[in-house]
Design an enzyme around this catalytic site. Structure first.
Site, short mmCIF file in Angstrom:
data_model
loop_
_atom_site.label_atom_id
_atom_site.label_comp_id
_atom_site.label_asym_id
_atom_site.label_seq_id
_atom_site.Cartn_x
_atom_site.Cartn_y
_atom_site.Cartn_z
N GLN A 190 0.87 -0.99 0.04
CA GLN A 190 0.01 0.01 0.07
C GLN A 190 0.80 1.13 -0.05
OE1 GLN A 190 -3.80 -0.24 1.58
NE2 GLN A 190 -3.64 1.16 -0.11
N THR B 8 -0.41 -2.43 7.16
CA THR B 8 -0.30 -3.97 7.32
C THR B 8 -1.08 -4.59 6.21
OG1 THR B 8 -0.41 -3.77 9.74
CG2 THR B 8 -0.70 -5.83 9.06
N HIS B 9 -1.05 -4.01 5.22
CA HIS B 9 -1.65 -4.23 3.84
C HIS B 9 -0.82 -5.11 2.87
CE1 HIS B 9 -4.94 -0.97 4.78
NE2 HIS B 9 -4.88 -1.92 5.63
N VAL B 10 -0.54 -6.14 3.13
CA VAL B 10 0.50 -6.96 2.15
C VAL B 10 -0.26 -7.98 1.40
CG1 VAL B 10 2.43 -6.63 3.58
CG2 VAL B 10 1.16 -8.22 4.06
#
Lengths: 587, 316
Positions: free
Chosen positions: A345, A515-517
């Site tokens: 992100q 934490t957007h992986v």
């Protein structure tokens, strides 16, 4: 030698949102016996979170609810010319640990991807021509359309009691909602909640500028809510401790409240805490069992007919690689698919305004009680001549200014210590409004994950290695909004002084960003460009479903949770209506 | 609910006694002459600089915290409130002695350096109580003794490399060692710059200059173990291995801020003075009835986790 346990019907690897949704649906529709293997503990609202969640040091700084890095982490490098080094401390992103997964400590920001985003490459090539996209981007269309997956987005919203205001109901644009969103079949299950002062000022400013602000969709319950499984949420207290904390009042949409208890009540599910799966065992295209380390570190083998790999993106990828399912992607040859199209992100764009004459009460709020605009997301604005594609949602969200990590932001040039800092912190802590863009992260040939050749986890298995950097496309995207959008918003807000964020250079794993992986076990129409088929079923092992943000071919300008939830319901439906009646490949 | 300043561990005179407890013939800190306790007088100790930091906070300790007052008494003008008051006839009555404070990682000679530095980073001044009143040194001491890292559990397997700045801290050096070496090196740097005067005995301006040299990277290395210059990375322990002046400054500032702003249950932020400075009210069950009172200061008390737990769990 592993202890071999008796056979069960279904095994879940990881028991967060994905596993618990599929378990709840199987509990509702079948008599199958299920075992959930979760590497972390089972913590619940009572007594765990109600009695101590107000502890910023323990939870927010010292990583109380996250994956234990002393046992397992990732290695990272910006590009193939560097040597990867382990992420020794958090950190850029914060994977969860324990039953409920990262949805125990999430903020509750709940979005759907835009309808055309499911056909993103086709859409962009049609509008701007094939030569517009950077040569090294590997974005691709999803194998399903928004219209196909919409009912499952709705199901997810209903399970978790999401609140918001529809902007597009069955193709009719609705006043007060997001006019850019894809058509919804139903209004949100709950109405929007209370809006903090800073967010309301932002919305006023956005409206004056001609934008269409709307309440950010919220996974923190705005009222008393009962979901279709009969599970309940209480109303949010706006205590300001959402992200990085469990919810003390049973208001945060989380599997520990909304899906896990229902699945357990069937009597057909057993949850084994502290059980770390390290292999999916398979032969001739069929999985036979999984092996895991139990709480004592002893090896256990659990045979099963159907396996659902629904861990976080990182572990979904690593387990596929460790189990030698599919071929690991090699960016040099572009052969292999596992680990391809890893995305993130893009933050960095945004600003802050300070008001001498206004008290914001920034410590009050939920993780998602903000106001948003979507004029600069994805392809909602004309990119002709801009030299980049993509964008992001722009939100002003007051998530609770906890004092260790959020005693600022303070005006530019304020010292970081001493009397001058202290006076500034006392004066400005409660008088600022910040806003920012959740930028899109496209997929590129060179960004991927594979197994690290050097570093090992606590049991001796290779760590996952991330090779990732931003490209000029994202740098231009951030620069464009920092120069053309945020100064206008700051000016309209007024205030005593303001600051616009700096632009981005290289991805740095040290500061927290998101934490957007996503990506690596991508959904697709063909085994050459994907790891799982349209229904999240492995192309290589037919009784294995891999579900999560790891399925995203690329990342959009929104938080991923809503789309992960839609995929979980989509996969559950395919398992129940297509796979179980006739086990085998369903696409 | 007990009044916050009634707590034993927050009682200033007891902490002074605790600092003195290691001063026994059995365990002499290196820099303090071995002498029977009754022969060490206050003047000797002040000369050694061991208690200057502690003394600076005494005036406030007898006030109710939260008042925006500055120390009204210096150790020179109010000897009765000094840390050595009563030392001559040390009260050994177990009913009166406090035995649950003290330092379990640093020794008092190191605490005095740490205390002086924390008190410059967050000074007691016109805007209110600072690191001294918050008990930041007690927080840092407990954290170092716990051997946790700033962000919690850390991946500590080799091989160890220097790495790129974007890859984060890669050093094998344990955090408590970095902290101890950093403090001693800061003191050595102070002595080299100011004719042999240790950090704790410098004037405030001199101390600030040392800290600025460190944060600005003007002083490159802290002793022979320094490896490289590190970028200043707020709230993290630095981007390069080892302990440089700059990365130690970053570490010191991060822990000082954490000790000032974390819940009092962790040993700092005593009487919530950090929260009161900025107006963060603590562990409130609900803001639902106030969040839409736009532009109005919150109504209510400052509540610590311990007080909250007493409410919801009957234990504190």
């Amino acid at each position: 030698m592993a202890t071999k346990l008796p056979h069960t019907d279904v095994v879940f690897i990881g028991f967060g949102m994905v596993g618990s949704i599929i378990a709840a649906e199987l509990a509702k529709n079948t008599k199958l016996k299920m075992v959930a293997l979760e590497r972390g503990p089972y913590r619940d609202t009572f007594p765990d979170f109600i009695q101590d969640h107000f502890d910023e040091w323990r939870y927010a700084v010292q990583s109380g609810l996250f994956m234990d890095l002393s046992k397992n982490t990732v290695t990272f490098r910006n590009n193939a010319d560097q040597s990867a080094a382990p992420m020794r401390e958090y950190g850029s992103f914060l994977p969860g640990n324990g039953v409920g997964g990262a949805m125990v400590h999430w903020n509750g920001q709940l979005w759907r991807f835009l309808d055309y985003f499911f056909e993103y490459r086709s859409h962009l090539e049609e509008r701007y021509g094939k030569d517009y996209l950077p040569k090294d981007t590997t974005i691709q269309d999803w194998p399903m359309t928004y219209a196909e997956i919409e009912p499952f987005y709705t199901k997810f919203d209903e399970t978790f009691g999401i609140s918001g205001k529809a902007g597009n109901l069955n193709n009719e644009i609705q006043e007060g909602g997001n006019p850019f969103e894809g058509p919804r079949s139903k209004e949100y299950p709950q109405a929007p909640g209370k809006i903090p002062y800073g967010s309301s000022l932002f919305a006023d400013a956005a409206k004056e500028l001609g934008y269409k602000p709307f309440p950010q969709p919220n996974g923190n319950s705005t009222g008393a809510y009962t979901n279709p499984y009969g599970q309940k949420l209480g109303p949010c207290n706006y205590c300001g401790f959402c992200e990085r904390f469990g919810c003390h009042t049973g208001a945060k949409a989380s599997p520990i409240l909304m899906t896990v208890p229902y699945a357990l009540a069937s009597g057909n599910l057993e949850i084994r805490q502290f059980s770390t799966v390290y292999r999916i065992n398979h032969q001739d295209g069929k999985a036979t069992s999984v092996t895991y380390f139990d709480a004592n570190g002893l090896e256990v083998e659990q045979p099963a007919d159907l396996i659902v790999l629904g861990a976080f993106t990182l572990e979904n990828n690593r387990l596929m690689m460790l189990s030698q399912i599919g071929e690991i992607y090699d960016p040099k040859t572009e052969k292999g698919t596992v680990g391809r199209n890893y995305t993130y992100q893009v933050g960095g764009a945004g600003g802050t305004v300070w008001f001498e004459d206004k008290i914001m009460n920034r410590f009050m709020g939920s993780g998602s009680s903000g106001m948003s605009i979507d004029e600069f997301n994805s392809d909602n604005f004309d990119h002709t001549g801009l030299g980049f594609f993509g964008g992001g949602n722009i939100t002003c969200n007051v998530i609770g200014a906890r004092p260790i990590l959020n005693n600022g932001p303070l005006p530019p040039k304020t010292p970081t210590w001493g009397s001058e800092w202290k006076a500034a912190a006392a004066k400005w802590y409660n008088r600022s409004v910040s806003f920012g863009m959740q930028g899109e992260s496209p997929a590129y040939r060179q960004n991927h994950v594979d197994l690290d050749p050097t570093y090992k986890d606590q049991f001796g298995d290779p760590l996952l290695r991330i090779t990732f950097d931003f490209t000029d496309n994202e740098r231009k995207m951030v620069q464009y909004t920092n120069e053309n959008v945020f100064p206008n918003i700051a000016k309209q807000l007024g205030g005593t002084q303001s600051a616009i964020n700096g632009n981005i250079t290289s991805y740095n794993i040290v500061p927290y960003q998101s934490t957007h992986v996503q990506g690596g076990t991508v959904v697709g129409s063909d085994p050459s460009n994907s790891v799982v088929n349209k229904y999240c079923q492995s192309w290589d092992v037919e009784n294995l479903f891999v579900v999560g943000a790891s399925n995203f071919p690329q990342h959009g300008g929104y938080n991923p949770t809503g789309t992960v939830g839609a995929l979980a319901y989509w996969a559950a439906d395919a398992i129940i209506s297509k796979y179980l009646p006739k086990p085998g490949s369903i696409a | 609910m007990p009044a916050p300043h009634d707590s034993d561990t927050h009682d200033q005179p007891s902490s002074a006694v605790d600092e003195s407890t290691p001063l026994t013939p059995e365990s002499p800190p290196e820099s303090i002459p071995v002498a029977p306790i009754h022969l060490i007088n206050r003047r000797h100790l002040l000369e050694m600089g061991a208690f200057t930091g502690a003394a600076a906070g005494i005036g406030l300790a007898t006030h109710a915290f939260g008042q925006e007052s500055t120390p009204s008494a210096s150790p020179e003008t109010s000897p009765e409130a000094s840390p050595m008051a009563g030392m001559g006839d040390m009260d050994m009555n177990p009913q009166h002695a406090n035995t649950n404070t003290g330092f379990s990682f640093f020794v008092p000679a190191q605490i005095s350096i740490l205390r002086a530095a924390c008190n410059r980073l967050i000074p007691t001044d016109d805007s209110g109580p600072g690191a001294e009143e918050a008990g930041v040194v007690y927080f840092i001491d407990r954290e170092m003794a716990s051997r946790k890292n700033f962000r919690g559990p850390r991946y500590d397997r080799g091989p160890f490399v220097t790495g790129e700045a974007t890859q984060g801290d890669q050093s094998a050096m344990p955090l408590p060692d970095r902290f101890r070496i950093g403090l001693l090196s800061m003191d050595a740097y102070a002595k080299s710059k100011y004719s042999g005067t240790g950090f704790a005995s410098l004037t405030a301006d001199q101390q600030d200059q040392i800290l600025k040299d460190m944060s600005g990277g003007n002083v490159d290395a802290f002793g022979s173990i320094s490896i490289d210059k590190a970028p200043l990375t707020p709230m993290a322990s630095g981007g390069q291995p080892g302990i440089t002046a700059q990365s130690f400054f970053s570490l010191l500032l991060s822990y000082t801020m954490a000790g000032f702003f974390s819940d009092p249950v962790h040993g700092g932020n005593r009487d919530m003075v950090g929260w009161k400075l900025i107006g963060f009210p603590g562990a409130h069950l609900s803001w639902a009835d106030q969040i839409e009172n736009y532009n109005k200061p919150f109504q209510g008390d400052y509540i610590s986790l311990g007080q909250y737990q007493q409410q919801v769990g009957g234990e504190s």
